[in-house]
Scaffold this motif. Structure first.
Motif, PDB file in Angstrom:
ATOM      1  N   UNK A  98       0.855  -1.279  -0.070  1.00 20.66           N
ATOM      2  CA  UNK A  98       0.243   0.010   0.109  1.00 20.66           C
ATOM      3  C   UNK A  98       0.953   1.312   0.015  1.00 20.66           C
ATOM      4  N   UNK A  99       1.934   1.238   0.848  1.00 15.33           N
ATOM      5  CA  UNK A  99       2.686   2.442   0.766  1.00 15.33           C
ATOM      6  C   UNK A  99       3.531   2.524  -0.512  1.00 15.33           C
ATOM      7  N   UNK A 100       3.910   1.480  -1.018  1.00 22.02           N
ATOM      8  CA  UNK A 100       4.697   1.692  -2.287  1.00 22.02           C
ATOM      9  C   UNK A 100       3.661   2.238  -3.408  1.00 22.02           C
ATOM     10  N   UNK A 101       2.500   1.772  -3.415  1.00 22.27           N
ATOM     11  CA  UNK A 101       1.508   2.341  -4.309  1.00 22.27           C
ATOM     12  C   UNK A 101       1.134   3.567  -4.186  1.00 22.27           C
ATOM     13  N   UNK A 102       1.031   4.140  -3.129  1.00 18.47           N
ATOM     14  CA  UNK A 102       0.665   5.391  -2.749  1.00 18.47           C
ATOM     15  C   UNK A 102       1.961   6.480  -3.249  1.00 18.47           C
ATOM     16  N   UNK A 103       3.175   6.065  -2.647  1.00 14.18           N
ATOM     17  CA  UNK A 103       4.030   6.975  -2.996  1.00 14.18           C
ATOM     18  C   UNK A 103       4.507   7.061  -4.436  1.00 14.18           C
ATOM     19  N   UNK A 104       4.567   5.857  -5.135  1.00 15.73           N
ATOM     20  CA  UNK A 104       4.834   5.946  -6.546  1.00 15.73           C
ATOM     21  C   UNK A 104       3.671   6.708  -7.362  1.00 15.73           C
ATOM     22  N   UNK A 105       2.469   6.508  -7.159  1.00 14.93           N
ATOM     23  CA  UNK A 105       1.263   7.167  -7.506  1.00 14.93           C
ATOM     24  C   UNK A 105       1.550   8.792  -7.288  1.00 14.93           C
ATOM     25  N   UNK A 145       7.905  12.937   4.991  1.00 15.90           N
ATOM     26  CA  UNK A 145       8.262  12.694   6.383  1.00 15.90           C
ATOM     27  C   UNK A 145       7.589  11.597   6.615  1.00 15.90           C
ATOM     28  N   UNK A 146       8.258  10.628   7.018  1.00 14.00           N
ATOM     29  CA  UNK A 146       7.597   9.147   7.448  1.00 14.00           C
ATOM     30  C   UNK A 146       7.679   8.658   8.774  1.00 14.00           C
ATOM     31  N   UNK A 147       6.311   8.774   9.189  1.00 10.92           N
ATOM     32  CA  UNK A 147       6.332   8.428  10.531  1.00 10.92           C
ATOM     33  C   UNK A 147       5.938   6.852  10.693  1.00 10.92           C
ATOM     34  N   UNK A 148       7.011   6.355  11.384  1.00  5.10           N
ATOM     35  CA  UNK A 148       7.171   4.720  11.691  1.00  5.10           C
ATOM     36  C   UNK A 148       7.741   4.421  12.836  1.00  5.10           C
ATOM     37  N   UNK A 149       7.593   2.933  13.246  1.00  7.26           N
ATOM     38  CA  UNK A 149       8.485   2.500  14.360  1.00  7.26           C
ATOM     39  C   UNK A 149       9.662   2.097  14.182  1.00  7.26           C
ATOM     40  N   UNK A 150      10.661   1.789  15.129  1.00  3.87           N
ATOM     41  CA  UNK A 150      12.102   1.375  14.557  1.00  3.87           C
ATOM     42  C   UNK A 150      11.962   0.049  13.825  1.00  3.87           C
ATOM     43  N   UNK A 151      10.986  -0.923  14.217  1.00  3.01           N
ATOM     44  CA  UNK A 151      11.105  -2.209  13.577  1.00  3.01           C
ATOM     45  C   UNK A 151      10.796  -1.949  12.074  1.00  3.01           C
ATOM     46  N   UNK A 152      10.091  -1.046  11.741  1.00  2.00           N
ATOM     47  CA  UNK A 152       9.511  -0.557  10.253  1.00  2.00           C
ATOM     48  C   UNK A 152      10.365   0.085   9.521  1.00  2.00           C
ATOM     49  N   UNK A 153      11.199   0.882  10.284  1.00  2.00           N
ATOM     50  CA  UNK A 153      11.944   1.867   9.469  1.00  2.00           C
ATOM     51  C   UNK A 153      12.781   1.457   8.303  1.00  2.00           C
ATOM     52  N   UNK A 154      13.364   0.493   8.251  1.00  7.35           N
ATOM     53  CA  UNK A 154      14.257  -0.235   7.425  1.00  7.35           C
ATOM     54  C   UNK A 154      13.322  -0.547   6.073  1.00  7.35           C
ATOM     55  N   UNK A 155      12.266  -1.086   6.473  1.00  7.16           N
ATOM     56  CA  UNK A 155      11.220  -1.467   5.327  1.00  7.16           C
ATOM     57  C   UNK A 155      10.830  -0.131   4.708  1.00  7.16           C
ATOM     58  N   UNK A 156      10.283   0.781   5.390  1.00  2.73           N
ATOM     59  CA  UNK A 156      10.120   2.146   4.844  1.00  2.73           C
ATOM     60  C   UNK A 156      11.113   2.713   3.917  1.00  2.73           C
ATOM     61  N   UNK A 157      12.371   2.506   4.312  1.00  2.00           N
ATOM     62  CA  UNK A 157      13.570   3.333   3.512  1.00  2.00           C
ATOM     63  C   UNK A 157      13.477   2.418   2.238  1.00  2.00           C
ATOM     64  N   UNK A 158      13.345   1.107   2.354  1.00  4.14           N
ATOM     65  CA  UNK A 158      13.630   0.271   1.207  1.00  4.14           C
ATOM     66  C   UNK A 158      12.284   0.600   0.225  1.00  4.14           C
ATOM     67  N   UNK A 159      11.282   0.944   0.619  1.00  2.92           N
ATOM     68  CA  UNK A 159       9.716   1.152  -0.381  1.00  2.92           C
ATOM     69  C   UNK A 159      10.292   2.596  -0.783  1.00  2.92           C
ATOM     70  N   UNK A 160      10.717   3.613  -0.108  1.00  2.00           N
ATOM     71  CA  UNK A 160      11.238   4.970  -0.735  1.00  2.00           C
ATOM     72  C   UNK A 160      12.195   4.889  -1.737  1.00  2.00           C
ATOM     73  N   UNK A 161      13.194   4.048  -1.609  1.00  2.00           N
ATOM     74  CA  UNK A 161      14.155   3.856  -2.509  1.00  2.00           C
ATOM     75  C   UNK A 161      13.413   3.370  -3.846  1.00  2.00           C
TER      76      UNK A 161
END
Length: 274
Positions: A4-11, A23-39
């Motif tokens: 969902x995050x990737x579809x939103x961001x690409x669109x 500005x991505x609000x996340x928790x520590x456990x999900x931060x690396x996943x969020x960075x991968x999605x952004x890249x």
């Protein structure tokens, strides 16, 4: 969630030439996943994106007193989905950042319009408006305000927007004028212990949807705090209420005649192919 995050961001990136500060609000456990999605989104879209990451617990701790006030009225029970502090941080965000204006998007959105046009909505705010949000397109507040409406027969509160009513707002797309929030005596007053208690009692209001309950309740009493966005900026797709007591008149709430600029796949709804 990752998809969902990737579809939103690409669109978002594919439909604008603006330089986006994310500005991505996340928790520590999900931060690396969020960075991968952004890249991945940068690669897929071929667009530049400046991203910063913020820990939801750090933010929540700084405005814990505000969140505690809100949870009492806008979360169904401890441990419920909307009891998470994540769903209340927008209310006190002006206290933890020096930014002046912020657009907040749920990750279950799909952007079809230019987000730069959404930012232009800030220039349409009236003097006392501190936030922008689109109408709620389900009868959830018609339901929540049942007792109030029953004793105020002529009220338009909780009625469909298509019939000239105020159905509440949806927080899947939010425009927050943080600078005006800091200056607004009325808005700051709503964050004082006891004030929301009074409003909730006045409107016999017990919500369960986090910050959007707060913004809806605030707008019931102080409509000038709200800049109402066109429903096309938050075309919600949830049909849960249609199957739970509102089959006959659900369409009155769900009607949005405007061109869709943002789809909102709330309730895990399918977003139409584009």
């Amino acid at each position: 969630m990752r998809g969902k995050f990737q579809n939103m961001l690409v669109s978002l990136l594919r439909n604008t030439d603006a330089v986006i500060s994310l500005n991505v609000v996340t928790d520590v456990k999900s931060r690396y996943t969020a960075r991968d999605v952004v890249e991945n989104a940068r690669t897929i879209s071929g667009k530049y994106l400046n991203a910063a990451y913020h820990d939801v617990h750090d933010i929540a701790n700084k405005i814990e007193h505000v969140i505690d006030i809100m949870k009492k009225h806008f979360s169904s029970q401890p441990g419920a989905y909307y009891s998470s502090s994540l769903f209340f941080i927008s209310i006190g965000l002006h206290k933890v950042t020096l930014q002046k204006r912020v657009v907040m998007l749920d990750i279950d959105t799909f952007i079809k319009g230019d987000v730069a046009e959404l930012f232009n909505e800030f220039d349409k705010f009236e003097t006392d408006a501190v936030l922008g949000a689109a109408p709620e397109l389900t009868p959830v507040y018609h339901h929540i305000l049942y007792t109030y409406r029953n004793s105020h027969k002529d009220t338009k509160m909780g009625s469909p927007f298509s019939e000239g009513g105020f159905p509440g707002v949806n927080s899947g797309v939010l425009l927050l004028d943080l600078e005006k929030m800091r200056r607004s005596v009325i808005y700051q007053g709503l964050l004082i212990p006891g004030e929301i208690d009074k409003l909730a009692q006045e409107f016999t209001f017990q919500g369960h949807l986090g910050d959007q309950d707060f913004y809806t309740l605030a707008a019931l009493k102080y409509p000038y705090l709200l800049h109402l966005l066109d429903c096309g900026w938050n075309r919600q797709l949830c049909t849960w209420w249609r199957d739970h007591g509102y089959q006959e008149n659900f369409h009155k709430f769900a009607t949005c005649p405007s061109k869709t600029k943002i789809y909102h796949g709330n309730c895990n709804s399918h977003i139409p192919d584009t």
